[in-house]
Design a protein around this motif. Sequence first.
Motif, PDB file in Angstrom:
ATOM      1  N   GLY A  16     -13.056  24.521 -13.103  1.00 41.68           N
ATOM      2  CA  GLY A  16     -11.962  25.617 -12.481  1.00 41.68           C
ATOM      3  C   GLY A  16     -12.538  27.071 -12.086  1.00 41.68           C
ATOM      4  N   ILE A  17     -11.812  28.211 -11.974  1.00 40.17           N
ATOM      5  CA  ILE A  17     -12.199  29.588 -12.098  1.00 40.17           C
ATOM      6  C   ILE A  17     -12.537  30.396 -13.256  1.00 40.17           C
ATOM      7  CG2 ILE A  17     -12.456  29.308 -10.116  1.00 40.17           C
ATOM      8  CD1 ILE A  17     -10.002  31.039  -9.807  1.00 40.17           C
ATOM      9  N   ASP A  18     -11.705  31.875 -13.269  1.00 40.17           N
ATOM     10  CA  ASP A  18     -11.066  32.454 -14.450  1.00 40.17           C
ATOM     11  C   ASP A  18      -9.970  31.801 -15.139  1.00 40.17           C
ATOM     12  OD1 ASP A  18     -10.813  33.351 -11.707  1.00 40.17           O
ATOM     13  OD2 ASP A  18      -9.461  34.567 -11.910  1.00 40.17           O
ATOM     14  N   GLY A  20      -7.314  33.987 -15.702  1.00 44.04           N
ATOM     15  CA  GLY A  20      -5.466  33.911 -15.649  1.00 44.04           C
ATOM     16  C   GLY A  20      -5.258  34.143 -13.865  1.00 44.04           C
ATOM     17  N   ALA A  21      -5.848  33.373 -12.859  1.00 42.15           N
ATOM     18  CA  ALA A  21      -6.037  32.925 -11.661  1.00 42.15           C
ATOM     19  C   ALA A  21      -4.954  31.953 -11.780  1.00 42.15           C
ATOM     20  CB  ALA A  21      -7.753  32.011 -10.668  1.00 42.15           C
ATOM     21  N   GLY A  22      -4.045  32.073 -10.543  1.00 46.59           N
ATOM     22  CA  GLY A  22      -2.799  30.720 -10.403  1.00 46.59           C
ATOM     23  C   GLY A  22      -3.794  30.005 -10.215  1.00 46.59           C
ATOM     24  N   VAL A  23      -3.917  29.419  -9.943  1.00 42.28           N
ATOM     25  CA  VAL A  23      -4.425  27.578  -9.284  1.00 42.28           C
ATOM     26  C   VAL A  23      -5.040  27.688 -10.446  1.00 42.28           C
ATOM     27  CG1 VAL A  23      -6.912  28.773  -8.343  1.00 42.28           C
ATOM     28  CG2 VAL A  23      -6.172  26.599  -7.737  1.00 42.28           C
ATOM     29  N   MET A  24      -4.865  28.476 -11.611  1.00 41.10           N
ATOM     30  CA  MET A  24      -5.443  27.781 -12.548  1.00 41.10           C
ATOM     31  C   MET A  24      -4.681  27.230 -13.260  1.00 41.10           C
ATOM     32  SD  MET A  24      -9.203  27.138 -12.996  1.00 41.10           S
ATOM     33  CE  MET A  24      -9.566  27.357 -15.197  1.00 41.10           C
ATOM     34  N   GLY A  66      -9.209  24.723  -5.985  1.00 37.29           N
ATOM     35  CA  GLY A  66      -9.720  25.859  -4.857  1.00 37.29           C
ATOM     36  C   GLY A  66      -8.931  26.535  -4.043  1.00 37.29           C
ATOM     37  N   TRP A  67      -9.403  27.326  -2.988  1.00 37.47           N
ATOM     38  CA  TRP A  67      -8.401  28.213  -2.407  1.00 37.47           C
ATOM     39  C   TRP A  67      -8.610  28.384  -0.057  1.00 37.47           C
ATOM     40  CZ3 TRP A  67     -11.591  29.863  -6.144  1.00 37.47           C
ATOM     41  CH2 TRP A  67     -12.179  31.043  -5.368  1.00 37.47           C
ATOM     42  N   THR A  68      -7.799  28.358   0.240  1.00 38.04           N
ATOM     43  CA  THR A  68      -8.785  29.035   1.698  1.00 38.04           C
ATOM     44  C   THR A  68      -7.674  30.566   1.573  1.00 38.04           C
ATOM     45  OG1 THR A  68      -7.758  26.811   2.131  1.00 38.04           O
ATOM     46  CG2 THR A  68      -8.086  28.478   3.730  1.00 38.04           C
ATOM     47  N   SER A 172     -12.358  38.973  -8.648  1.00 35.71           N
ATOM     48  CA  SER A 172     -13.722  38.883  -8.184  1.00 35.71           C
ATOM     49  C   SER A 172     -13.351  37.403  -7.548  1.00 35.71           C
ATOM     50  CB  SER A 172     -15.170  39.017  -8.841  1.00 35.71           C
ATOM     51  OG  SER A 172     -14.903  40.759  -9.426  1.00 35.71           O
ATOM     52  N   TRP A 173     -12.659  37.513  -6.580  1.00 31.32           N
ATOM     53  CA  TRP A 173     -12.824  36.382  -5.584  1.00 31.32           C
ATOM     54  C   TRP A 173     -12.985  36.582  -5.060  1.00 31.32           C
ATOM     55  CZ3 TRP A 173      -7.332  37.268  -7.418  1.00 31.32           C
ATOM     56  CH2 TRP A 173      -6.100  36.040  -8.750  1.00 31.32           C
ATOM     57  N   ASP A 174     -13.708  35.283  -4.211  1.00 32.57           N
ATOM     58  CA  ASP A 174     -13.963  36.130  -2.784  1.00 32.57           C
ATOM     59  C   ASP A 174     -13.485  36.205  -2.311  1.00 32.57           C
ATOM     60  OD1 ASP A 174     -17.252  34.919  -3.471  1.00 32.57           O
ATOM     61  OD2 ASP A 174     -15.855  33.361  -3.572  1.00 32.57           O
ATOM     62  N   SER A 175     -12.397  35.533  -1.715  1.00 33.16           N
ATOM     63  CA  SER A 175     -11.392  36.621  -0.901  1.00 33.16           C
ATOM     64  C   SER A 175     -11.328  37.288  -0.940  1.00 33.16           C
ATOM     65  CB  SER A 175     -10.319  35.694  -0.986  1.00 33.16           C
ATOM     66  OG  SER A 175      -9.288  34.942  -2.215  1.00 33.16           O
ATOM     67  N   GLU A 176     -10.610  38.161  -2.272  1.00 34.82           N
ATOM     68  CA  GLU A 176     -10.435  39.040  -2.911  1.00 34.82           C
ATOM     69  C   GLU A 176     -11.730  40.522  -2.007  1.00 34.82           C
ATOM     70  OE1 GLU A 176      -8.957  36.504  -3.320  1.00 34.82           O
ATOM     71  OE2 GLU A 176      -6.758  37.616  -2.652  1.00 34.82           O
ATOM     72  N   ILE A 177     -12.687  40.030  -2.412  1.00 38.58           N
ATOM     73  CA  ILE A 177     -14.166  40.967  -2.919  1.00 38.58           C
ATOM     74  C   ILE A 177     -13.830  40.982  -0.898  1.00 38.58           C
ATOM     75  CG2 ILE A 177     -16.206  41.121  -3.141  1.00 38.58           C
ATOM     76  CD1 ILE A 177     -16.737  39.040  -5.260  1.00 38.58           C
ATOM     77  N   GLY A 219      -2.202  39.737  -4.027  1.00 38.34           N
ATOM     78  CA  GLY A 219      -0.675  39.367  -4.195  1.00 38.34           C
ATOM     79  C   GLY A 219      -0.778  37.974  -3.730  1.00 38.34           C
ATOM     80  N   TRP A 220      -0.857  36.809  -4.048  1.00 41.12           N
ATOM     81  CA  TRP A 220      -0.856  35.334  -3.797  1.00 41.12           C
ATOM     82  C   TRP A 220       0.383  34.820  -3.830  1.00 41.12           C
ATOM     83  CZ3 TRP A 220      -4.667  31.922  -1.785  1.00 41.12           C
ATOM     84  CH2 TRP A 220      -5.983  32.374  -1.250  1.00 41.12           C
ATOM     85  N   LEU A 221       2.184  34.978  -3.127  1.00 40.10           N
ATOM     86  CA  LEU A 221       2.827  34.454  -2.582  1.00 40.10           C
ATOM     87  C   LEU A 221       3.340  33.361  -1.989  1.00 40.10           C
ATOM     88  CD1 LEU A 221       4.570  37.756  -4.179  1.00 40.10           C
ATOM     89  CD2 LEU A 221       4.214  36.209  -5.545  1.00 40.10           C
ATOM     90  N   LEU A 223       4.092  31.163  -4.782  1.00 38.23           N
ATOM     91  CA  LEU A 223       3.974  30.464  -6.183  1.00 38.23           C
ATOM     92  C   LEU A 223       2.409  30.861  -6.760  1.00 38.23           C
ATOM     93  CD1 LEU A 223       4.767  28.037  -7.723  1.00 38.23           C
ATOM     94  CD2 LEU A 223       2.388  26.419  -6.090  1.00 38.23           C
ATOM     95  N   THR A 224       1.072  31.402  -6.460  1.00 38.58           N
ATOM     96  CA  THR A 224      -0.076  31.679  -7.106  1.00 38.58           C
ATOM     97  C   THR A 224      -0.147  32.491  -8.232  1.00 38.58           C
ATOM     98  OG1 THR A 224      -0.740  30.395  -5.600  1.00 38.58           O
ATOM     99  CG2 THR A 224      -1.800  31.359  -6.858  1.00 38.58           C
ATOM    100  N   HIS A 225       0.788  33.724  -7.574  1.00 38.57           N
ATOM    101  CA  HIS A 225       1.403  34.858  -8.995  1.00 38.57           C
ATOM    102  C   HIS A 225       2.550  35.198  -8.984  1.00 38.57           C
ATOM    103  CE1 HIS A 225      -2.697  37.041  -7.468  1.00 38.57           C
ATOM    104  NE2 HIS A 225      -2.784  35.532  -8.083  1.00 38.57           N
ATOM    105  N   GLN A 226       3.262  33.711  -8.690  1.00 37.08           N
ATOM    106  CA  GLN A 226       4.876  34.333  -9.341  1.00 37.08           C
ATOM    107  C   GLN A 226       5.066  34.683 -10.591  1.00 37.08           C
ATOM    108  OE1 GLN A 226       6.662  30.192  -9.332  1.00 37.08           O
ATOM    109  NE2 GLN A 226       9.225  30.935  -9.309  1.00 37.08           N
ATOM    110  N   LYS A 247      -3.408  29.092   0.980  1.00 33.81           N
ATOM    111  CA  LYS A 247      -3.328  28.130   0.682  1.00 33.81           C
ATOM    112  C   LYS A 247      -4.043  27.864  -1.118  1.00 33.81           C
ATOM    113  CE  LYS A 247      -3.710  22.543   1.301  1.00 33.81           C
ATOM    114  NZ  LYS A 247      -2.682  22.689   0.364  1.00 33.81           N
ATOM    115  N   THR A 248      -4.067  26.874  -1.414  1.00 29.74           N
ATOM    116  CA  THR A 248      -4.494  26.443  -3.326  1.00 29.74           C
ATOM    117  C   THR A 248      -4.308  25.083  -3.475  1.00 29.74           C
ATOM    118  OG1 THR A 248      -2.839  26.460  -4.948  1.00 29.74           O
ATOM    119  CG2 THR A 248      -4.082  28.130  -3.864  1.00 29.74           C
ATOM    120  N   GLY A 249      -5.751  24.918  -4.441  1.00 32.01           N
ATOM    121  CA  GLY A 249      -5.044  23.113  -4.496  1.00 32.01           C
ATOM    122  C   GLY A 249      -6.372  22.384  -5.227  1.00 32.01           C
TER     123      GLY A 249
END
Length: 265
Positions: A16-18, A20-24, A66-68, A172-177, A219-221, A223-226, A247-249
């Motif tokens: 996994g990652i950090d 606090g991430a929604g994907v976690m 992962g995520w796109t 510090s997610w690659d997409s958000e950096i 802000g991922w909506l 679902l991810t940051h719901q 997308k996440t998965g």
Amino acid sequence: NESSGNDGSGLNEITGIDGGAGVMSAAQNAIDTYGLDLALQASSGAAMTEALGNAIDNEEPIVVTGWTPHWMFTTYDLKYLDDPENVFGEEESIHTFTRDGLAEDAPEANTVLDNFYWSEDDMGEVMLDIQEGTDPEEAAAKWVESHQDQVDEWTDGVSEVDGDSISLAYVSWDSEIASTNVVKNVLESIGYNVEINSMESAFMWAGIANGEQDAMVAGWLPLTHQEYFEDYEDQVVDLGVNFEGAKTGLVVPEYMDIDSIEDLK
Ligand code: PBE
């Protein structure tokens, strides 16, 4: 032999990652929903991609959160595992949020933030450049320089300011950096003094809600940051979508002989 576990049988964890991430949270949901005998290992985006790269070098089994958009899909042959229970939801959008009052206090920045919108190719270009070793600020500057027409639309009609301060929160997610550095560059080009502050997801949302941070583009909506969104909905301003088709998965290398989260049982 090394590839004997590529049907998933040898796996005992999800990388996994950090926390606090929604994907976690979604990955933990997947473990519960599908009854997986896997531990969810928290780390960071950087540690996850390093583990993924190492596994691929040795053609070993691995499953990651992962995520796109993400450069890993450009660099490696990967696939999302099917999610018949729809735990990870459908495609999402990334929204820009500001603290309450930013539109009055910094209308020029607010307009640029409101106009900020880009595509998967755009973000991918910046992410890949950073991944290949370019400093994030420099990668952002390069992208802005080569997409001046697009950036001009974000600053169209906006007057310059004289060194006003503005803070952007991000994780510090690659997409958000990538996105945060591009927005920083554009705000600087109209005269702002921009501070970007990397922090955990929960602090990013709380910082916008309590006004300590001016804005974020992460802000991922829906679902991810719901959960964060529901907590702070009334204290933040949603400037709308800056990216569509996120997308996440659960993601595995193409060489693994599994196609669905159900195959991890
Ligand atoms: N992510 C990238 C974040 C949102 C951006 C998918 C890792 C998350 O899971 O919260």
